[in-house]
Scaffold this active site. Structure first.
Site, PDB file in Angstrom:
ATOM      1  N   HIS A 155       0.838  -1.209   0.000  1.00  0.00           N
ATOM      2  CA  HIS A 155       0.000   0.000   0.000  1.00  0.00           C
ATOM      3  C   HIS A 155       0.871   1.258   0.000  1.00  0.00           C
ATOM      4  CE1 HIS A 155      -2.634  -2.914   2.370  1.00  0.00           C
ATOM      5  NE2 HIS A 155      -3.430  -2.588   1.374  1.00  0.00           N
ATOM      6  N   GLN A 168     -17.802  -6.534  -0.631  1.00  0.00           N
ATOM      7  CA  GLN A 168     -16.888  -7.353  -1.435  1.00  0.00           C
ATOM      8  C   GLN A 168     -16.438  -8.618  -0.701  1.00  0.00           C
ATOM      9  OE1 GLN A 168     -13.984  -4.020  -1.805  1.00  0.00           O
ATOM     10  NE2 GLN A 168     -12.435  -5.614  -1.616  1.00  0.00           N
ATOM     11  N   LYS A 185      -0.647  -6.733  -7.781  1.00  0.00           N
ATOM     12  CA  LYS A 185      -0.909  -7.915  -6.953  1.00  0.00           C
ATOM     13  C   LYS A 185      -2.318  -8.466  -7.195  1.00  0.00           C
ATOM     14  CE  LYS A 185      -1.151 -10.299  -2.892  1.00  0.00           C
ATOM     15  NZ  LYS A 185      -2.592 -10.424  -2.765  1.00  0.00           N
ATOM     16  N   ARG A 206      -3.543 -10.204   4.479  1.00  0.00           N
ATOM     17  CA  ARG A 206      -3.964 -11.517   4.974  1.00  0.00           C
ATOM     18  C   ARG A 206      -2.781 -12.412   5.341  1.00  0.00           C
ATOM     19  NH1 ARG A 206      -8.504 -10.635   0.982  1.00  0.00           N
ATOM     20  NH2 ARG A 206     -10.361 -10.572   2.290  1.00  0.00           N
TER      21      ARG A 206
HETATM   22  P1  AMP Z   1      -6.493  -3.738  -0.221  1.00  0.00           P
HETATM   23  O1  AMP Z   1      -6.293  -2.940   1.008  1.00  0.00           O
HETATM   24  O2  AMP Z   1      -6.140  -5.174  -0.113  1.00  0.00           O
HETATM   25  O3  AMP Z   1      -7.851  -3.483  -0.859  1.00  0.00           O
HETATM   26  O4  AMP Z   1      -5.446  -3.161  -1.277  1.00  0.00           O
HETATM   27  C1  AMP Z   1      -5.422  -1.794  -1.622  1.00  0.00           C
HETATM   28  C2  AMP Z   1      -4.528  -1.601  -2.811  1.00  0.00           C
HETATM   29  O5  AMP Z   1      -3.207  -2.024  -2.493  1.00  0.00           O
HETATM   30  C3  AMP Z   1      -4.976  -2.429  -4.033  1.00  0.00           C
HETATM   31  O6  AMP Z   1      -4.810  -1.651  -5.204  1.00  0.00           O
HETATM   32  C4  AMP Z   1      -4.014  -3.576  -3.991  1.00  0.00           C
HETATM   33  O7  AMP Z   1      -3.800  -4.173  -5.256  1.00  0.00           O
HETATM   34  C5  AMP Z   1      -2.743  -2.903  -3.496  1.00  0.00           C
HETATM   35  N1  AMP Z   1      -1.810  -3.879  -2.965  1.00  0.00           N
HETATM   36  C6  AMP Z   1      -2.067  -4.866  -2.067  1.00  0.00           C
HETATM   37  N2  AMP Z   1      -0.969  -5.619  -1.859  1.00  0.00           N
HETATM   38  C7  AMP Z   1       0.002  -5.108  -2.652  1.00  0.00           C
HETATM   39  C8  AMP Z   1       1.367  -5.450  -2.895  1.00  0.00           C
HETATM   40  N3  AMP Z   1       1.956  -6.471  -2.286  1.00  0.00           N
HETATM   41  N4  AMP Z   1       2.064  -4.702  -3.780  1.00  0.00           N
HETATM   42  C9  AMP Z   1       1.476  -3.657  -4.406  1.00  0.00           C
HETATM   43  N5  AMP Z   1       0.191  -3.286  -4.226  1.00  0.00           N
HETATM   44  C10 AMP Z   1      -0.537  -3.995  -3.360  1.00  0.00           C
END
Ligand code: AMP
Length: 272
Positions: free
Chosen positions: A31, A55, A142, A180
């Site tokens: 993030h 979601q 990712k 996770r």
């Molecule tokens: P989330 O909080 O899981 O909804 O993720 C928020 C954003 O962070 C989304 O655009 C994800 O694809 C991105 N993201 C999550 N993990 C990674 C990672 N390891 N590398 C780059 N971006 C990530």
């Protein structure tokens, strides 16, 4: 600290070049890389923190999803965020909410395994774009199918934001960072980097001309033998998220596999 909790209080300012990073919090380096990129490319960076109930499937981890809000705010501001938008679900959703669905790119893989997931994603992303009105919006590779969805959503509905896709950030042993990963037992955490090793090995084999189907079968079997439950390992066109039988432009390998009850997803570009 500029934290906005109500849609009506969101300071829209169309004259400022605004970068937007939507997240569900529990921020990690993945993030933070998006926030830093946005801070570099825009005059103002907005980070949303919203664990979006729509979601999550009924048997998924919505209630136990980590919510370290204060630490998230500290990290986001440290990395260049100017404003955090953290609305309540009641403010976001009406009783009979309008929804957004993005066809075709969501037909298979995560879309098929997680009914309703991508409708939840498409709806919240559309709403957040309308509230924040960002010039540029940042997503991580990712979540490859989510990237395809967001690009198609913005193209099809002519939403006025540029989609910027950022590279997957990994732990030193190759495991893709994910909120996770903290669910993994120490034994599973040791095994988890095999997912990326299998992706990298499969990529090499395919680029060396090995047969696609038998290579992917063998590599999936190698994971199963180590205790993974492989949901899919597939070669896809990353723009359409449909399988491809040959090494085309935009070919990516994608994987989803369980270790105990934790579902891990990852991908690697094969071409492009
Ligand atoms: P989330 O909080 O899981 O909804 O993720 C928020 C954003 O962070 C989304 O655009 C994800 O694809 C991105 N993201 C999550 N993990 C990674 C990672 N390891 N590398 C780059 N971006 C990530």
């Amino acid at each position: 600290m500029n934290i906005v909790r109500k849609i009506g209080e969101f300071p829209r300012n169309p004259t400022i070049i605004t970068g937007f990073v939507p997240t569900m919090g529990a921020l990690h380096e993945g993030h933070l890389s998006l926030i830093r990129m946005s801070a570099k490319e825009n005059d103002r960076t907005v980070v949303s923190i919203f664990v979006n109930p729509t979601q999550f499937g009924p048997n998924e981890d919505f209630s136990r999803y980590p919510r370290p809000f204060e630490e998230d705010c500290r990290l986001a501001f440290e990395c260049g965020a100017d404003l955090i938008f953290a609305p309540d679900a009641e403010d976001i959703y009406s009783t009979n909410p309008t929804t957004v669905s993005v066809p075709y790119v969501t037909d298979q893989f995560e879309g098929q395994r997680r009914p309703g997931h991508f409708q939840g994603v498409a709806t919240i992303v559309t709403k957040l774009f309308n509230i924040v009105a960002p010039t540029n919006s940042y997503f991580g590779e990712k979540d490859l199918q989510q990237c395809a969805l967001v690009k198609k959503l913005v193209d099809d509905l002519n939403l006025p934001t540029n989609i910027r896709i950022c590279e997957t950030v990994r732990e030193p042993d190759g495991l893709a960072m994910s909120s996770r990963n903290r669910y993994l037992s120490s034994k599973d955490r040791e095994l988890a980097p095999m997912i990326y090793q299998v992706l990298a090995r499969s990529k090499d084999l395919l680029l060396n001309g090995e047969d696609i189907e038998s290579t992917l079968d063998l590599q999936a079997k190698a994971l199963s033998e180590r205790g993974f439950r492989v949901d899919y390992l597939a070669l896809v066109d990353r723009l359409t998220m449909h399988p491809t039988q040959s090494i085309i432009d935009n070919a990516s390998l994608i994987i989803a596999a369980y270790l105990s009850n934790t579902r891990l997803i990852d991908n690697i570009r094969v071409v492009g």
